[in-house]
Design a protein around this motif. Sequence first.
Motif, PDB file in Angstrom:
ATOM      1  N   ASP A   1       0.824  -1.263  -0.020  1.00 48.34           N
ATOM      2  CA  ASP A   1      -0.072  -0.093   0.045  1.00 48.34           C
ATOM      3  C   ASP A   1       0.857   1.158   0.037  1.00 48.34           C
ATOM      4  N   LEU A   2       2.057   1.037   0.501  1.00 52.01           N
ATOM      5  CA  LEU A   2       2.914   2.190   0.746  1.00 52.01           C
ATOM      6  C   LEU A   2       4.488   1.717   0.374  1.00 52.01           C
ATOM      7  N   PHE A   3       5.033   2.393  -0.149  1.00 51.82           N
ATOM      8  CA  PHE A   3       6.642   2.403  -0.484  1.00 51.82           C
ATOM      9  C   PHE A   3       7.423   3.485   0.199  1.00 51.82           C
ATOM     10  N   MET A   4       8.383   3.155   1.045  1.00 55.37           N
ATOM     11  CA  MET A   4       9.271   4.022   1.825  1.00 55.37           C
ATOM     12  C   MET A   4      10.774   4.026   1.618  1.00 55.37           C
ATOM     13  N   PRO A   5      11.314   4.591   0.900  1.00 53.54           N
ATOM     14  CA  PRO A   5      12.862   4.527   0.830  1.00 53.54           C
ATOM     15  C   PRO A   5      13.417   5.325   1.790  1.00 53.54           C
ATOM     16  N   LEU A   6      14.501   4.717   2.664  1.00 52.95           N
ATOM     17  CA  LEU A   6      15.062   5.370   3.688  1.00 52.95           C
ATOM     18  C   LEU A   6      16.656   5.255   3.189  1.00 52.95           C
ATOM     19  N   VAL A   7      17.215   6.207   2.189  1.00 56.92           N
ATOM     20  CA  VAL A   7      18.346   6.203   1.601  1.00 56.92           C
ATOM     21  C   VAL A   7      18.942   7.499   1.640  1.00 56.92           C
ATOM     22  N   THR A   8      20.261   7.408   1.285  1.00 51.75           N
ATOM     23  CA  THR A   8      21.011   8.634   0.978  1.00 51.75           C
ATOM     24  C   THR A   8      20.611   9.493  -0.103  1.00 51.75           C
ATOM     25  N   VAL A   9      21.182  10.732  -0.357  1.00 51.73           N
ATOM     26  CA  VAL A   9      21.071  11.580  -1.710  1.00 51.73           C
ATOM     27  C   VAL A   9      21.070  10.549  -2.842  1.00 51.73           C
ATOM     28  N   GLN A  10      22.315  10.009  -3.042  1.00 51.22           N
ATOM     29  CA  GLN A  10      22.692   9.155  -3.795  1.00 51.22           C
ATOM     30  C   GLN A  10      21.743   7.805  -4.194  1.00 51.22           C
ATOM     31  N   GLY A  11      21.181   7.413  -2.986  1.00 51.17           N
ATOM     32  CA  GLY A  11      20.325   6.402  -3.176  1.00 51.17           C
ATOM     33  C   GLY A  11      18.931   6.755  -3.592  1.00 51.17           C
ATOM     34  N   CYS A  12      18.706   8.066  -3.350  1.00 52.59           N
ATOM     35  CA  CYS A  12      17.573   8.490  -3.775  1.00 52.59           C
ATOM     36  C   CYS A  12      17.172   8.651  -5.572  1.00 52.59           C
ATOM     37  N   VAL A  13      18.399   8.904  -6.163  1.00 51.94           N
ATOM     38  CA  VAL A  13      18.232   9.080  -7.515  1.00 51.94           C
ATOM     39  C   VAL A  13      18.500   7.479  -7.890  1.00 51.94           C
ATOM     40  N   ALA A  14      19.250   6.667  -7.419  1.00 50.87           N
ATOM     41  CA  ALA A  14      19.185   5.260  -7.913  1.00 50.87           C
ATOM     42  C   ALA A  14      17.723   4.711  -7.542  1.00 50.87           C
ATOM     43  N   THR A  15      17.087   5.171  -6.642  1.00 49.22           N
ATOM     44  CA  THR A  15      15.689   4.374  -6.265  1.00 49.22           C
ATOM     45  C   THR A  15      14.614   5.064  -7.408  1.00 49.22           C
ATOM     46  N   TYR A  16      14.820   6.165  -7.767  1.00 51.44           N
ATOM     47  CA  TYR A  16      13.908   6.868  -8.891  1.00 51.44           C
ATOM     48  C   TYR A  16      14.283   6.098 -10.218  1.00 51.44           C
ATOM     49  N   ASP A  17      15.499   5.745 -10.373  1.00 48.33           N
ATOM     50  CA  ASP A  17      15.848   5.270 -11.698  1.00 48.33           C
ATOM     51  C   ASP A  17      15.453   3.753 -11.632  1.00 48.33           C
ATOM     52  N   ALA A  18      15.349   3.129 -10.621  1.00 46.91           N
ATOM     53  CA  ALA A  18      15.014   1.889 -10.474  1.00 46.91           C
ATOM     54  C   ALA A  18      13.473   1.626 -10.448  1.00 46.91           C
ATOM     55  N   LEU A  19      12.603   2.460  -9.932  1.00 54.43           N
ATOM     56  CA  LEU A  19      11.182   2.552 -10.246  1.00 54.43           C
ATOM     57  C   LEU A  19      10.801   2.807 -11.742  1.00 54.43           C
ATOM     58  N   GLN A  20      11.821   3.546 -12.263  1.00 50.36           N
ATOM     59  CA  GLN A  20      11.292   3.915 -13.569  1.00 50.36           C
ATOM     60  C   GLN A  20      11.529   2.596 -14.696  1.00 50.36           C
ATOM     61  N   SER A  21      12.639   2.011 -14.320  1.00 53.64           N
ATOM     62  CA  SER A  21      12.911   0.719 -15.040  1.00 53.64           C
ATOM     63  C   SER A  21      12.026  -0.490 -14.824  1.00 53.64           C
ATOM     64  N   LEU A  22      11.510  -0.594 -13.699  1.00 59.22           N
ATOM     65  CA  LEU A  22      10.349  -1.620 -13.314  1.00 59.22           C
ATOM     66  C   LEU A  22       9.041  -1.047 -13.750  1.00 59.22           C
ATOM     67  N   GLY A  23       8.873   0.041 -13.920  1.00 65.70           N
ATOM     68  CA  GLY A  23       7.345   0.328 -14.255  1.00 65.70           C
ATOM     69  C   GLY A  23       6.507   0.419 -13.149  1.00 65.70           C
ATOM     70  N   VAL A  24       7.076   0.556 -11.932  1.00 64.31           N
ATOM     71  CA  VAL A  24       6.396   0.368 -10.675  1.00 64.31           C
ATOM     72  C   VAL A  24       6.009   1.858 -10.311  1.00 64.31           C
ATOM     73  N   LYS A  25       4.779   2.091  -9.798  1.00 57.58           N
ATOM     74  CA  LYS A  25       4.306   3.396  -9.514  1.00 57.58           C
ATOM     75  C   LYS A  25       3.728   3.210  -8.212  1.00 57.58           C
ATOM     76  N   PRO A  26       4.196   2.834  -7.167  1.00 57.33           N
ATOM     77  CA  PRO A  26       3.576   3.003  -5.894  1.00 57.33           C
ATOM     78  C   PRO A  26       3.221   4.112  -5.086  1.00 57.33           C
ATOM     79  N   ARG A  27       2.427   4.071  -4.097  1.00 59.08           N
ATOM     80  CA  ARG A  27       2.388   5.371  -3.154  1.00 59.08           C
ATOM     81  C   ARG A  27       3.603   5.245  -2.571  1.00 59.08           C
ATOM     82  N   GLN A  28       4.270   6.517  -2.511  1.00 59.86           N
ATOM     83  CA  GLN A  28       5.368   6.522  -1.516  1.00 59.86           C
ATOM     84  C   GLN A  28       5.614   7.719  -0.833  1.00 59.86           C
ATOM     85  N   THR A  29       6.354   7.597   0.152  1.00 58.67           N
ATOM     86  CA  THR A  29       6.667   8.797   1.131  1.00 58.67           C
ATOM     87  C   THR A  29       8.276   8.557   1.474  1.00 58.67           C
ATOM     88  N   SER A  30       8.883   9.656   1.554  1.00 56.57           N
ATOM     89  CA  SER A  30      10.337   9.532   1.663  1.00 56.57           C
ATOM     90  C   SER A  30      10.867  10.726   2.497  1.00 56.57           C
TER      91      SER A  30
END
Length: 282
Positions: free
Chosen positions: A247-276
Amino acid sequence: MHAIRRPVRLLALVSAVAVLFVSLATTSAGAGSNDFGLAYTGGSAGKADKKLAPITIGYINQEGGVPSFPEATAGINAAVKYVNNELGGAQKHPVVVKKCAVQAEEDGQRCATEMLNDDNVSFVITGVLVVGNQSIYSTLAGKKPVLVGFPGTPADFVADDAYALTPGALGVVKGMGIFVGQNLKDVKKVSVVHADNAAGKAGAESILKPTLAKFGITDVTLVAVSDTATGPDLASAIQAAGAEQADLFMPLVTVQGCVATYDALQSLGVKPRQTSLAARQS
């Protein structure tokens, strides 16, 4: 709690001005724009007197590797410039910063020893650290007080003679959990990807998960990722955490990790509700 000695009060003054500088920089300059800063610090309008002996702040920050937090250094540089140029320094004395960078655990001891052996440094301020924290505290061992810029690891919260002006991860991560529990009533299943370092683990395991549980949200999956994780690494972690079904995706990562997380979500085509954490928690 230890009594706050005079040097720590001065350090708190300078650190607080770092936040003040940012807020002032976003407003239009004009008459009276320094009034709050002067009232808060007890400073005097104008420049510091360069003829007086400088007040030296020891500064230790994690940067130059991965993860890295150079924004903390930009903040203290701006704060010191503002104090010296606009608030009359520290009781007219110029404020200077002695810097040391941490990239690995052993760097904490090296930097702390450097500060300890410099008689001009009477107190130390940290930027953002996810390694080296315990080494800094054990080396200084109460001989010089420390103002923690962003408390994130367990060591930051239990160190003797260490002080903080913010709750750090306890405030940010716990606040996220409370927000979810109070405002996202339909959330029952949460997927969390967090940094595999002391701050990331503590934030996810000891702060976020128990906070969500208090609101009856117990179906929480935690997956750790390396600080050097790339987009593909994050994609695997996101899938392992079940973000697509959560129901909710929560990334607790660094600045660099946030960029990688965005790229990963785009590559997976996953669009979960998220808060960070807006790329702040490590």
